[in-house]
Design a protein around this motif. Structure first.
Motif, PDB file in Angstrom:
ATOM      1  N   CYS A  69       0.837  -1.209   0.000  1.00 18.88           N
ATOM      2  CA  CYS A  69       0.000   0.000   0.000  1.00 18.88           C
ATOM      3  C   CYS A  69       0.873   1.260   0.000  1.00 18.88           C
ATOM      4  N   LEU A  70       1.871   1.279   0.877  1.00 22.20           N
ATOM      5  CA  LEU A  70       2.758   2.435   0.946  1.00 22.20           C
ATOM      6  C   LEU A  70       3.602   2.569  -0.320  1.00 22.20           C
ATOM      7  N   LEU A  71       3.993   1.437  -0.897  1.00 24.96           N
ATOM      8  CA  LEU A  71       4.791   1.480  -2.119  1.00 24.96           C
ATOM      9  C   LEU A  71       3.994   2.075  -3.271  1.00 24.96           C
ATOM     10  N   VAL A  72       2.724   1.700  -3.376  1.00 22.89           N
ATOM     11  CA  VAL A  72       1.877   2.265  -4.431  1.00 22.89           C
ATOM     12  C   VAL A  72       1.746   3.772  -4.266  1.00 22.89           C
ATOM     13  N   MET A  73       1.502   4.240  -3.030  1.00 24.43           N
ATOM     14  CA  MET A  73       1.359   5.668  -2.785  1.00 24.43           C
ATOM     15  C   MET A  73       2.683   6.401  -3.015  1.00 24.43           C
ATOM     16  N   LEU A  74       3.784   5.775  -2.642  1.00 25.77           N
ATOM     17  CA  LEU A  74       5.104   6.381  -2.841  1.00 25.77           C
ATOM     18  C   LEU A  74       5.379   6.580  -4.334  1.00 25.77           C
ATOM     19  N   LEU A  75       5.188   5.521  -5.123  1.00 27.24           N
ATOM     20  CA  LEU A  75       5.466   5.614  -6.558  1.00 27.24           C
ATOM     21  C   LEU A  75       4.481   6.538  -7.265  1.00 27.24           C
ATOM     22  N   TRP A  76       3.227   6.516  -6.836  1.00 33.49           N
ATOM     23  CA  TRP A  76       2.225   7.414  -7.413  1.00 33.49           C
ATOM     24  C   TRP A  76       2.634   8.876  -7.180  1.00 33.49           C
ATOM     25  N   SER A  77       3.007   9.180  -5.944  1.00 36.97           N
ATOM     26  CA  SER A  77       3.422  10.546  -5.616  1.00 36.97           C
ATOM     27  C   SER A  77       4.706  10.917  -6.344  1.00 36.97           C
ATOM     28  N   TYR A  78       5.639   9.970  -6.409  1.00 35.68           N
ATOM     29  CA  TYR A  78       6.930  10.255  -7.035  1.00 35.68           C
ATOM     30  C   TYR A  78       6.778  10.600  -8.507  1.00 35.68           C
ATOM     31  N   PHE A  79       6.094   9.750  -9.252  1.00 39.15           N
ATOM     32  CA  PHE A  79       5.979  10.000 -10.685  1.00 39.15           C
ATOM     33  C   PHE A  79       5.048  11.173 -10.988  1.00 39.15           C
ATOM     34  N   THR A  80       4.138  11.488 -10.067  1.00 46.07           N
ATOM     35  CA  THR A  80       3.306  12.675 -10.260  1.00 46.07           C
ATOM     36  C   THR A  80       4.136  13.944 -10.141  1.00 46.07           C
ATOM     37  N   VAL A  81       5.027  13.988  -9.149  1.00 42.89           N
ATOM     38  CA  VAL A  81       5.865  15.177  -9.003  1.00 42.89           C
ATOM     39  C   VAL A  81       6.908  15.259 -10.119  1.00 42.89           C
ATOM     40  N   VAL A  82       7.359  14.111 -10.604  1.00 48.17           N
ATOM     41  CA  VAL A  82       8.321  14.095 -11.716  1.00 48.17           C
ATOM     42  C   VAL A  82       7.676  14.611 -13.001  1.00 48.17           C
ATOM     43  N   LEU A  83       6.444  14.205 -13.262  1.00 48.44           N
ATOM     44  CA  LEU A  83       5.797  14.493 -14.540  1.00 48.44           C
ATOM     45  C   LEU A  83       4.963  15.772 -14.533  1.00 48.44           C
ATOM     46  N   THR A  84       4.741  16.376 -13.368  1.00 49.67           N
ATOM     47  CA  THR A  84       3.915  17.578 -13.285  1.00 49.67           C
ATOM     48  C   THR A  84       4.776  18.829 -13.391  1.00 49.67           C
ATOM     49  N   ASP A  85       4.432  19.688 -14.327  1.00 46.51           N
ATOM     50  CA  ASP A  85       5.143  20.963 -14.451  1.00 46.51           C
ATOM     51  C   ASP A  85       4.887  21.789 -13.191  1.00 46.51           C
ATOM     52  N   PRO A  86       5.936  22.344 -12.574  1.00 41.12           N
ATOM     53  CA  PRO A  86       5.750  23.096 -11.329  1.00 41.12           C
ATOM     54  C   PRO A  86       5.020  24.413 -11.519  1.00 41.12           C
ATOM     55  N   GLY A  87       4.873  24.849 -12.760  1.00 41.70           N
ATOM     56  CA  GLY A  87       4.178  26.096 -13.039  1.00 41.70           C
ATOM     57  C   GLY A  87       5.094  27.129 -13.676  1.00 41.70           C
ATOM     58  N   SER A  88       4.724  27.607 -14.838  1.00 38.43           N
ATOM     59  CA  SER A  88       5.516  28.626 -15.529  1.00 38.43           C
ATOM     60  C   SER A  88       4.670  29.868 -15.753  1.00 38.43           C
ATOM     61  N   VAL A  89       5.327  30.994 -16.021  1.00 37.57           N
ATOM     62  CA  VAL A  89       4.627  32.255 -16.223  1.00 37.57           C
ATOM     63  C   VAL A  89       3.929  32.227 -17.580  1.00 37.57           C
ATOM     64  N   PRO A  90       2.621  32.495 -17.629  1.00 37.72           N
ATOM     65  CA  PRO A  90       1.919  32.515 -18.923  1.00 37.72           C
ATOM     66  C   PRO A  90       2.513  33.573 -19.844  1.00 37.72           C
ATOM     67  N   PRO A  91       2.471  33.352 -21.151  1.00 43.02           N
ATOM     68  CA  PRO A  91       3.002  34.343 -22.103  1.00 43.02           C
ATOM     69  C   PRO A  91       2.310  35.694 -21.937  1.00 43.02           C
ATOM     70  N   ASN A  92       3.107  36.757 -21.968  1.00 38.73           N
ATOM     71  CA  ASN A  92       2.592  38.124 -21.879  1.00 38.73           C
ATOM     72  C   ASN A  92       1.788  38.372 -20.608  1.00 38.73           C
TER      73      ASN A  92
END
Length: 307
Positions: A69-92
């Motif tokens: 159970c913990l391994l699933v949550m760990l990997l889910w959280s890990y790959f979500t933070v890896v693949l999620t853009d932290p946020g960039s400034v919109p153009p203009n």
């Protein structure tokens, strides 16, 4: 002196380039530690105990259920933070209001015409490297080569910047990593202590070495992650980031500290069902601008002239 400054800038550039090149290596390292741990806990030690029956078998069932159970949550959280853009400034992007004049006196488009970097202009934050305006709490990442919304730090372990849109996922990764590594450390502790006893230990040299390695690695990660987790809990409680915590040393007031409950909700949302999973409810995303990384509520009685 000029040559020295140029050499330093070049060295920093090479350092940032090296960090970007660590990407796949760090992911493979994380997966390697997970693989060694899984082999030791499931295949070598507790999996075979399931067939023994009795109390030991029941203990193995509990350990294996918690582990997976913990391994699933760990990997889910890990790959979500890896693949999620932290946020960039919109153009203009331009701010809708001037923080000093307030919403009653909004900025107009003519104020941005011909805007140039000006250190004396404290009303508008500007990034010289990206040549664009910067939203509140936004910082430039030299590794990513762009401005990141509510940047906390660049993490080589997740091969990504940690910012407004993935900070919750990073915290959950730390949380589940600590729980998982602590569980593995406790589960393998009897097997680790057996190495220093006079009893004959069953298993091949390879499986024994894997158990020893898995225990040491998970103990080391549990202790180190605990320190990071405590630090980030304090940051969330004060509604700051790692960068902002350093900046606050010279700042008499902090406008974004709204109390622990509201500070927590600005990272994890208000829907309790989503607090422990790396996702947000549609309702929170719709009505909480802070989760989008561009606008942040501040204390109603805060005087921006003193900030």
């Amino acid at each position: 002196m000029h040559r020295s400054g140029a050499a330093m800038a070049w060295n920093v550039f090479k350092f940032c380039t090296a960090l970007r090149g660590l990407g796949s290596i760090m992911i493979l390292l994380v997966l390697g530690v997970v693989g060694v741990t899984y082999y030791s806990v499931v295949l070598t030690n507790y999996g075979p105990i399931l067939y023994d029956g009795g109390l030991h078998s029941l203990t193995a069932v509990v350990v294996l259920i918690l582990f997976h159970c913990l391994l699933v949550m760990l990997l889910w959280s890990y790959f979500t933070v890896v693949l999620t853009d932290p946020g960039s400034v919109p153009p203009n992007w331009t701010p809708a209001t001037d923080e000093e004049r307030g919403e009653a006196d909004p900025l107009n488009g003519s104020e941005f015409n011909g805007l140039r970097p000006d250190p004396s202009n404290q009303r508008i934050r500007y990034c010289r490297k990206c040549n664009q305006l910067k939203p509140p709490r936004c910082h430039h990442c030299s590794v990513c080569g762009r401005c990141v919304l509510k940047m906390d730090h660049h993490c080589v372990w997740v091969v990504n910047c940690v910012g407004a849109l993935n900070y919750k996922y990073f915290l959950l990764f730390l949380f589940y990593t600590f729980l998982e590594t602590s569980l593995v450390t406790l589960a393998l502790l009897p097997h680790f202590l057996a190495f220093f006893s006079d009893e004959e230990i069953p298993g091949t040299p390879g499986t024994l070495a894997t158990t020893f390695l898995a225990f040491v690695l998970n103990l080391a990660f549990a202790l180190s992650v605990l320190g990071f987790l405590i630090m980030h809990i304090s940051l969330v409680a004060a509604n700051t980031t790692t960068i902002e915590a350093y900046e606050k040393k010279t700042t008499p007031k902090w406008p974004y500290d709204l109390g622990r409950k509201k500070n927590f909700e600005q990272v994890f949302g208000t829907d309790k069902r989503y607090w422990l999973i790396p996702a947000y409810s549609d309702e929170d995303l719709r009505r909480m601008p802070a989760l989008q990384g561009l606008e942040y509520p501040s204390k109603p009685d805060f005087d921006s002239q003193e900030f």
